[in-house]
Motif scaffolding. Structure first.
Motif, PDB file in Angstrom:
ATOM      1  N   LEU A 212       0.827  -1.207   0.000  1.00 20.12           N
ATOM      2  CA  LEU A 212       0.000   0.000   0.000  1.00 20.12           C
ATOM      3  C   LEU A 212       0.862   1.258   0.000  1.00 20.12           C
ATOM      4  CD1 LEU A 212      -2.856  -0.932   2.525  1.00 20.12           C
ATOM      5  CD2 LEU A 212      -2.951  -0.923   0.036  1.00 20.12           C
ATOM      6  N   VAL A 213       1.943   1.247   0.785  1.00 22.95           N
ATOM      7  CA  VAL A 213       2.830   2.420   0.849  1.00 22.95           C
ATOM      8  C   VAL A 213       3.490   2.643  -0.509  1.00 22.95           C
ATOM      9  CG1 VAL A 213       4.951   3.330   1.868  1.00 22.95           C
ATOM     10  CG2 VAL A 213       3.228   2.246   3.328  1.00 22.95           C
ATOM     11  N   TYR A 214       3.981   1.555  -1.113  1.00 21.06           N
ATOM     12  CA  TYR A 214       4.588   1.675  -2.444  1.00 21.06           C
ATOM     13  C   TYR A 214       3.572   2.172  -3.460  1.00 21.06           C
ATOM     14  CZ  TYR A 214       6.302   0.317  -7.042  1.00 21.06           C
ATOM     15  OH  TYR A 214       6.661   0.327  -8.369  1.00 21.06           O
ATOM     16  N   HIS A 215       2.383   1.600  -3.410  1.00 21.50           N
ATOM     17  CA  HIS A 215       1.355   1.968  -4.371  1.00 21.50           C
ATOM     18  C   HIS A 215       0.965   3.437  -4.229  1.00 21.50           C
ATOM     19  CE1 HIS A 215      -2.810   1.913  -6.131  1.00 21.50           C
ATOM     20  NE2 HIS A 215      -2.147   1.264  -7.052  1.00 21.50           N
ATOM     21  N   GLN A 216       0.849   3.893  -2.994  1.00 16.75           N
ATOM     22  CA  GLN A 216       0.502   5.298  -2.756  1.00 16.75           C
ATOM     23  C   GLN A 216       1.609   6.225  -3.256  1.00 16.75           C
ATOM     24  OE1 GLN A 216       1.678   7.825  -0.616  1.00 16.75           O
ATOM     25  NE2 GLN A 216      -0.060   9.219  -1.008  1.00 16.75           N
ATOM     26  N   SER A 217       2.849   5.766  -3.157  1.00 16.09           N
ATOM     27  CA  SER A 217       3.971   6.606  -3.563  1.00 16.09           C
ATOM     28  C   SER A 217       4.003   6.830  -5.073  1.00 16.09           C
ATOM     29  CB  SER A 217       5.295   5.977  -3.112  1.00 16.09           C
ATOM     30  OG  SER A 217       5.599   4.812  -3.873  1.00 16.09           O
ATOM     31  N   ILE A 218       3.425   5.907  -5.849  1.00 16.26           N
ATOM     32  CA  ILE A 218       3.463   6.057  -7.313  1.00 16.26           C
ATOM     33  C   ILE A 218       2.137   6.528  -7.896  1.00 16.26           C
ATOM     34  CG2 ILE A 218       5.314   4.376  -7.605  1.00 16.26           C
ATOM     35  CD1 ILE A 218       3.203   2.312  -8.422  1.00 16.26           C
ATOM     36  N   THR A 219       1.044   6.452  -7.093  1.00 14.98           N
ATOM     37  CA  THR A 219      -0.274   6.831  -7.632  1.00 14.98           C
ATOM     38  C   THR A 219      -0.941   7.959  -6.851  1.00 14.98           C
ATOM     39  OG1 THR A 219      -1.451   5.209  -6.265  1.00 14.98           O
ATOM     40  CG2 THR A 219      -0.665   4.471  -8.422  1.00 14.98           C
ATOM     41  N   GLY A 220      -0.587   8.110  -5.577  1.00 15.23           N
ATOM     42  CA  GLY A 220      -1.228   9.124  -4.752  1.00 15.23           C
ATOM     43  C   GLY A 220      -2.441   8.612  -4.005  1.00 15.23           C
ATOM     44  N   TRP A 221      -2.751   7.326  -4.155  1.00 16.44           N
ATOM     45  CA  TRP A 221      -3.878   6.748  -3.416  1.00 16.44           C
ATOM     46  C   TRP A 221      -3.539   5.311  -3.012  1.00 16.44           C
ATOM     47  CZ3 TRP A 221      -5.981   2.583  -6.112  1.00 16.44           C
ATOM     48  CH2 TRP A 221      -5.740   2.542  -7.491  1.00 16.44           C
ATOM     49  N   TYR A 222      -4.286   4.800  -2.026  1.00 13.39           N
ATOM     50  CA  TYR A 222      -3.971   3.490  -1.456  1.00 13.39           C
ATOM     51  C   TYR A 222      -4.812   2.358  -2.061  1.00 13.39           C
ATOM     52  CZ  TYR A 222      -1.357   5.958   2.195  1.00 13.39           C
ATOM     53  OH  TYR A 222      -0.458   6.746   2.877  1.00 13.39           O
ATOM     54  N   LEU A 223      -6.106   2.338  -1.762  1.00  6.34           N
ATOM     55  CA  LEU A 223      -6.959   1.206  -2.108  1.00  6.34           C
ATOM     56  C   LEU A 223      -8.028   1.517  -3.146  1.00  6.34           C
ATOM     57  CD1 LEU A 223      -7.600  -0.477   1.367  1.00  6.34           C
ATOM     58  CD2 LEU A 223      -6.609  -1.602  -0.603  1.00  6.34           C
ATOM     59  N   SER A 224      -8.729   2.629  -2.955  1.00  2.35           N
ATOM     60  CA  SER A 224      -9.881   2.934  -3.795  1.00  2.35           C
ATOM     61  C   SER A 224      -9.451   3.662  -5.063  1.00  2.35           C
ATOM     62  CB  SER A 224     -10.891   3.791  -3.011  1.00  2.35           C
ATOM     63  OG  SER A 224     -12.046   4.039  -3.769  1.00  2.35           O
ATOM     64  N   SER A 225      -9.535   2.952  -6.178  1.00  6.54           N
ATOM     65  CA  SER A 225      -9.031   3.486  -7.436  1.00  6.54           C
ATOM     66  C   SER A 225      -9.963   4.554  -8.023  1.00  6.54           C
ATOM     67  CB  SER A 225      -8.887   2.351  -8.454  1.00  6.54           C
ATOM     68  OG  SER A 225      -8.589   2.865  -9.729  1.00  6.54           O
ATOM     69  N   PRO A 226      -9.444   5.761  -8.266  1.00  6.59           N
ATOM     70  CA  PRO A 226     -10.260   6.780  -8.948  1.00  6.59           C
ATOM     71  C   PRO A 226     -10.555   6.389 -10.400  1.00  6.59           C
ATOM     72  CG  PRO A 226      -7.997   7.538  -8.701  1.00  6.59           C
ATOM     73  CD  PRO A 226      -8.112   6.274  -7.908  1.00  6.59           C
ATOM     74  N   ASP A 227      -9.726   5.488 -10.965  1.00  4.55           N
ATOM     75  CA  ASP A 227      -9.945   5.032 -12.335  1.00  4.55           C
ATOM     76  C   ASP A 227     -11.160   4.123 -12.442  1.00  4.55           C
ATOM     77  OD1 ASP A 227      -7.531   6.339 -12.910  1.00  4.55           O
ATOM     78  OD2 ASP A 227      -6.367   4.529 -12.507  1.00  4.55           O
ATOM     79  N   TYR A 228     -11.616   3.593 -11.296  1.00  4.11           N
ATOM     80  CA  TYR A 228     -12.764   2.688 -11.272  1.00  4.11           C
ATOM     81  C   TYR A 228     -13.869   3.236 -10.370  1.00  4.11           C
ATOM     82  CZ  TYR A 228     -10.056  -0.868 -13.729  1.00  4.11           C
ATOM     83  OH  TYR A 228      -9.322  -1.554 -14.682  1.00  4.11           O
ATOM     84  N   ALA A 229     -13.949   4.568 -10.293  1.00  2.00           N
ATOM     85  CA  ALA A 229     -14.925   5.196  -9.411  1.00  2.00           C
ATOM     86  C   ALA A 229     -16.361   4.840  -9.784  1.00  2.00           C
ATOM     87  CB  ALA A 229     -14.741   6.724  -9.436  1.00  2.00           C
ATOM     88  N   GLY A 230     -16.593   4.564 -11.062  1.00  2.00           N
ATOM     89  CA  GLY A 230     -17.941   4.208 -11.495  1.00  2.00           C
ATOM     90  C   GLY A 230     -18.347   2.801 -11.112  1.00  2.00           C
ATOM     91  N   HIS A 231     -17.386   2.015 -10.646  1.00  2.00           N
ATOM     92  CA  HIS A 231     -17.659   0.622 -10.288  1.00  2.00           C
ATOM     93  C   HIS A 231     -17.606   0.384  -8.784  1.00  2.00           C
ATOM     94  CE1 HIS A 231     -17.430  -0.971 -14.466  1.00  2.00           C
ATOM     95  NE2 HIS A 231     -16.595   0.034 -14.637  1.00  2.00           N
ATOM     96  N   ARG A 232     -16.825   1.190  -8.060  1.00  4.33           N
ATOM     97  CA  ARG A 232     -16.597   0.925  -6.650  1.00  4.33           C
ATOM     98  C   ARG A 232     -17.201   1.999  -5.763  1.00  4.33           C
ATOM     99  NH1 ARG A 232     -10.241  -0.978  -7.091  1.00  4.33           N
ATOM    100  NH2 ARG A 232     -10.631  -2.784  -8.416  1.00  4.33           N
ATOM    101  N   GLY A 233     -17.465   1.618  -4.512  1.00  6.67           N
ATOM    102  CA  GLY A 233     -18.092   2.527  -3.560  1.00  6.67           C
ATOM    103  C   GLY A 233     -19.474   2.017  -3.166  1.00  6.67           C
ATOM    104  N   PHE A 234     -20.024   2.586  -2.119  1.00 10.35           N
ATOM    105  CA  PHE A 234     -21.348   2.152  -1.670  1.00 10.35           C
ATOM    106  C   PHE A 234     -22.388   2.463  -2.736  1.00 10.35           C
ATOM    107  CE2 PHE A 234     -25.345   2.990   0.756  1.00 10.35           C
ATOM    108  CZ  PHE A 234     -25.586   1.655   1.084  1.00 10.35           C
ATOM    109  N   PRO A 235     -23.165   1.470  -3.170  1.00 13.91           N
ATOM    110  CA  PRO A 235     -24.063   1.677  -4.309  1.00 13.91           C
ATOM    111  C   PRO A 235     -25.439   2.222  -3.949  1.00 13.91           C
ATOM    112  CG  PRO A 235     -24.116  -0.621  -3.659  1.00 13.91           C
ATOM    113  CD  PRO A 235     -23.154   0.063  -2.731  1.00 13.91           C
ATOM    114  N   GLY A 236     -25.714   2.407  -2.658  1.00 20.87           N
ATOM    115  CA  GLY A 236     -27.066   2.785  -2.237  1.00 20.87           C
ATOM    116  C   GLY A 236     -27.832   1.544  -1.785  1.00 20.87           C
TER     117      GLY A 236
END
Length: 484
Positions: A212-236
């Motif tokens: 997670l630390v390595y991933h955050q260092s190269i992308t700026g985020w840990y787990l929740s991908s902004p590239d997949y925001a339309g797929h992930r997150g609480f759906p209602g």
């Protein structure tokens, strides 16, 4: 070696050799692209100077298997067969470990019947021939349970680490397995169990944090991908309930309803008692935990493969009760399970849960030839370029439609393998000239934009049945996308 053992492994070995012969040049497909081939390509092509997913295409999963595939390409050459052989090996290891676990549980040669059920399960076979992350996750989940019951401490550490470093869903399997084991072993006091948990989990936890630390260092985020925001997150709440219903459907779909016949008869008809440490108990815990967790954190619902790691535990539950049933019942289970390879729902996007998706490959080649190798625009998985599917040289033979205006696309590819087209887009496309290619249940349609192409290629135009139109409308209504 017992003759039944020789017969079983002889059949499995022959089956896997035949599978490899027919599928060793299959394209990367579906999640195999987004989780493996894109990143492996980037690592291989950069001589491992870029250990990351391509920019704006990062799903957030650990890169362990992308590194492994790219490393094997360095040794044996960048060929599809290399990745397929690795995946087949993982499938074979899964069957071997399943048999070993069943024998340790005391089920003897009945375990081979269970391994046979797993080997012919459509979902298992479809993932064996398509390099992906859920097959190794299945192996590691099975290995973690085996090591908790019969293995050594270092086995437990290795399998727990492998789960967390394979796929983010590893968290959804490691947690319920640990909970099951923690409350199963009553021979140890609570402080002793906590101490054991710490000893097992400290290294996997530190490795996952390091990722997670390595991933955050190269992308700026840990787990929740902004590239997949339309797929992930609480759906209602509404979509959450739909997701739970979908999970129930996925676990019985494509013939897997057969795997519920023996458990239901054993529990409700024969009144056979089952305890917390029973494989079927573990299956129920794994399935419920993942149904709830996936339903709560995804907007598109659980795919069939998300539940693949549950299946060996469901089958082992069957194995435990086989001695209470006649051979005829086992035959019915096998027949119904095998029938799942041929299940088809008109109007439903097929995905990769059975081997049927492979029929799209020759159709795409035929369409490419007819349309003079021009660029096709589509959504995932069919809109990915050959660089990521065939491991070919980079070229714009396919382009993804995400964030693009479909009215500016000259040629649009639609298929019942690709499911991200909106109702509005399909209404537009159906007014364009088209040509249809079909093999069995799988079809491909190439739509020509009349504003761009003056002399479009046309041919048979597929006409959906009344039932299919009703089913599509029902799906859109449930999803709340009717007219969108």
């Amino acid at each position: 070696m017992h003759r039944y053992t020789k017969l079983f492994w002889g059949l499995v070995s022959t089956g896997f050799i035949v599978l490899f012969f027919f599928t060793h040049n299959d394209l990367f497909f579906g999640d195999a692209i987004s989780t493996i081939s894109r990143a492996s390509n980037q690592m291989y092509n950069s001589d491992f100077t870029q250990i990351a997913y391509p920019k704006n295409l990062d799903p957030g999963h650990p890169l362990t298997f992308s590194i492994l595939h790219a490393g094997l390409w360095q040794i044996f050459g960048k060929h599809l067969w290399v990745s397929h052989l690795l995946n087949l090996f993982i499938g074979l290891l899964t069957l071997i470990l399943f048999v070993r676990w069943g024998k340790k549980l005391g089920y003897g040669h009945r375990t081979y019947i269970g391994a046979g059920l797993l080997a012919v399960t459509p979902l298992f076979l479809s993932q064996v021939v398509n390099p992906n992350l859920h097959l190794p996750l299945t192996l590691f989940a099975l290995g973690f349970v085996y090591s908790l019951q019969f293995g050594k401490r270092w086995h437990q550490v290795v399998f727990a680490s492998a789960m967390l470093l394979t796929h983010l869903q590893g968290l959804y399997y490691l947690t319920p397995i640990w909970l099951w084991w923690f409350f199963k072993d009553q021979s140890l006091s609570m402080p002793q169990r906590i101490k054991q948990t710490t000893q097992i989990m400290i290294i996997p936890f530190l490795l996952f944090v390091a990722w997670l630390v390595y991933h955050q260092s190269i992308t700026g985020w840990y787990l929740s991908s902004p590239d997949y925001a339309g797929h992930r997150g609480f759906p209602g709440i509404k979509r959450f309930v739909i997701n739970l219903i979908m999970a129930d459907w996925r676990i019985v779909d494509y013939g897997q309803v057969a795997l519920w016949l023996i458990p239901v008869l054993a529990i409700f008809r024969k009144r056979i008692a089952w305890k917390w440490d029973h494989p079927f108990s573990l299956f129920i815990i794994l399935f419920l935990f993942n149904a709830l967790a996936i339903g709560f954190t995804t907007k598109t619902g659980p795919m069939h493969r998300y539940l693949l790691p549950c299946v060996p535990f469901l089958i082992m539950g069957n194995v435990s009760w086989l001695s209470n049933f006649k051979l005829r019942t086992v035959g019915i289970v096998f027949a119904l399970l095998i029938s799942g390879h041929f299940w088809f729902y008109p109007g439903k996007i097929m995905g990769d849960a059975t081997l049927s998706y492979r029929s799209v490959f020759p159709l795409l080649e035929q369409a490419k030839t007819d349309f003079d190798q021009k660029t096709f625009y589509s959504y995932a998985p069919l809109g990915n370029p050959s660089l990521d599917t065939k491991l070919a040289d980079e070229k714009e033979d396919y382009k993804l439609l995400y964030d693009q205006d479909i009215t500016k696309a000259p040629l649009v590819l639609f298929s019942n393998i690709s499911g991200d087209f909106s109702h509005k887009e399909m209404t537009l496309l159906n007014a364009w000239p088209s040509k249809t290619y079909q093999h069995g249940y799988v079809y491909v349609q190439i739509f020509s934009n009349p504003e761009i192409i003056s002399n479009p290629k046309t041919g048979p135009k597929r006409q959906p049945s009344a039932f299919e139109q009703w089913f599509i409308k029902l799906k859109n209504t449930i999803k709340g996308t009717d007219g969108v």
